[in-house]
Design a protein around this motif. Sequence first.
Motif, PDB file in Angstrom:
ATOM      1  N   LEU A  97     -50.503  12.496  24.980  1.00 61.72           N
ATOM      2  CA  LEU A  97     -49.859  11.865  23.819  1.00 61.72           C
ATOM      3  C   LEU A  97     -49.204  10.543  24.213  1.00 61.72           C
ATOM      4  N   TRP A  98     -48.442  10.524  25.303  1.00 65.74           N
ATOM      5  CA  TRP A  98     -47.766   9.301  25.722  1.00 65.74           C
ATOM      6  C   TRP A  98     -48.765   8.211  26.110  1.00 65.74           C
ATOM      7  N   THR A 105     -50.030   0.216  22.150  1.00 65.25           N
ATOM      8  CA  THR A 105     -49.052  -0.871  22.215  1.00 65.25           C
ATOM      9  C   THR A 105     -49.190  -1.750  23.455  1.00 65.25           C
ATOM     10  N   LEU A 106     -49.151  -1.183  24.632  1.00 58.86           N
ATOM     11  CA  LEU A 106     -49.036  -1.996  25.839  1.00 58.86           C
ATOM     12  C   LEU A 106     -50.335  -2.178  26.609  1.00 58.86           C
ATOM     13  N   VAL A 107     -50.943  -1.101  27.024  1.00 57.71           N
ATOM     14  CA  VAL A 107     -52.123  -1.164  27.882  1.00 57.71           C
ATOM     15  C   VAL A 107     -53.319  -0.631  27.092  1.00 57.71           C
ATOM     16  N   PRO A 108     -54.054  -1.527  26.442  1.00 51.98           N
ATOM     17  CA  PRO A 108     -55.127  -1.060  25.567  1.00 51.98           C
ATOM     18  C   PRO A 108     -56.287  -0.433  26.322  1.00 51.98           C
ATOM     19  N   LEU A 109     -56.947   0.479  25.660  1.00 51.69           N
ATOM     20  CA  LEU A 109     -58.177   1.135  26.071  1.00 51.69           C
ATOM     21  C   LEU A 109     -58.078   1.963  27.342  1.00 51.69           C
ATOM     22  N   ILE A 110     -57.483   1.455  28.401  1.00 51.28           N
ATOM     23  CA  ILE A 110     -57.391   2.217  29.647  1.00 51.28           C
ATOM     24  C   ILE A 110     -56.550   3.470  29.416  1.00 51.28           C
ATOM     25  N   CYS A 111     -55.378   3.301  28.792  1.00 48.96           N
ATOM     26  CA  CYS A 111     -54.524   4.455  28.508  1.00 48.96           C
ATOM     27  C   CYS A 111     -55.188   5.385  27.500  1.00 48.96           C
ATOM     28  N   ASN A 112     -55.939   4.813  26.552  1.00 48.87           N
ATOM     29  CA  ASN A 112     -56.617   5.652  25.568  1.00 48.87           C
ATOM     30  C   ASN A 112     -57.679   6.530  26.231  1.00 48.87           C
ATOM     31  N   PHE A 113     -58.462   5.943  27.138  1.00 49.23           N
ATOM     32  CA  PHE A 113     -59.469   6.728  27.846  1.00 49.23           C
ATOM     33  C   PHE A 113     -58.821   7.794  28.730  1.00 49.23           C
ATOM     34  N   TYR A 114     -57.737   7.441  29.392  1.00 47.09           N
ATOM     35  CA  TYR A 114     -57.027   8.415  30.226  1.00 47.09           C
ATOM     36  C   TYR A 114     -56.466   9.537  29.357  1.00 47.09           C
ATOM     37  N   ALA A 140     -52.161  12.841  19.725  1.00 51.19           N
ATOM     38  CA  ALA A 140     -52.858  11.954  20.664  1.00 51.19           C
ATOM     39  C   ALA A 140     -54.161  11.444  20.053  1.00 51.19           C
ATOM     40  N   ILE A 141     -54.868  12.298  19.340  1.00 50.16           N
ATOM     41  CA  ILE A 141     -56.111  11.870  18.678  1.00 50.16           C
ATOM     42  C   ILE A 141     -55.815  10.799  17.641  1.00 50.16           C
ATOM     43  N   VAL A 142     -54.737  10.988  16.871  1.00 52.43           N
ATOM     44  CA  VAL A 142     -54.356   9.995  15.858  1.00 52.43           C
ATOM     45  C   VAL A 142     -54.035   8.658  16.525  1.00 52.43           C
ATOM     46  N   PHE A 143     -53.196   8.686  17.556  1.00 49.25           N
ATOM     47  CA  PHE A 143     -52.826   7.443  18.232  1.00 49.25           C
ATOM     48  C   PHE A 143     -54.018   6.801  18.950  1.00 49.25           C
ATOM     49  N   ASN A 144     -54.889   7.611  19.540  1.00 48.63           N
ATOM     50  CA  ASN A 144     -56.088   7.052  20.173  1.00 48.63           C
ATOM     51  C   ASN A 144     -56.976   6.372  19.141  1.00 48.63           C
TER      52      ASN A 144
END
Length: 163
Positions: A97-98, A105-114, A140-144
């Motif tokens: 989720l985090w 917000t801060l680190v796009p795509l990399i955090c989403n994939f992780y 987490a799915i919503v935020f991703n």
Amino acid sequence: MSQQNSNYVFLMDCADFAEAQVVKSYLTSQGFHPRVRDEQTRGVAPHFGQLLGKLTLEIPEHEYIDASLLMESQEKPRVQIVTESAYDTQGMAKKALWNAILGCTLVPLICNFYSMMLGYRVLRHEVPLSKTSRNRLLLAIVFNSIGFFLWLTFGPQILNLKI
């Protein structure tokens, strides 16, 4: 009371047509009068099975108590399979989720994939999902989804800006 004049009530849902037929046959052999809702449609047009949803087994209202007690006596106890402790997987769901929020917000795509990778690990290790893990993974799915939409839609425009 005759079978035609009685009201039928829900007894159980069956996963597929074969299970419904086995349970119906068993109950009939025990002297009950079950029926499978939409049985004729499924028998004639089995390709409609997915459209009709789960198979519902019904029983006359006056036979309900005895039939449900019989079915409960035949049911095997369910075993919960958890390979990691619930706290470990709930912690992983919290990290997912985090990371999804950070990906928005801060680190796009990399955090989403992780985040997606952590979510997959939670789903693989926690069976069935606890309420806490389920809620965290849904968020987490919503935020991703939001993160992917924003960064894949507006990211190229932002990166082309010259300061």
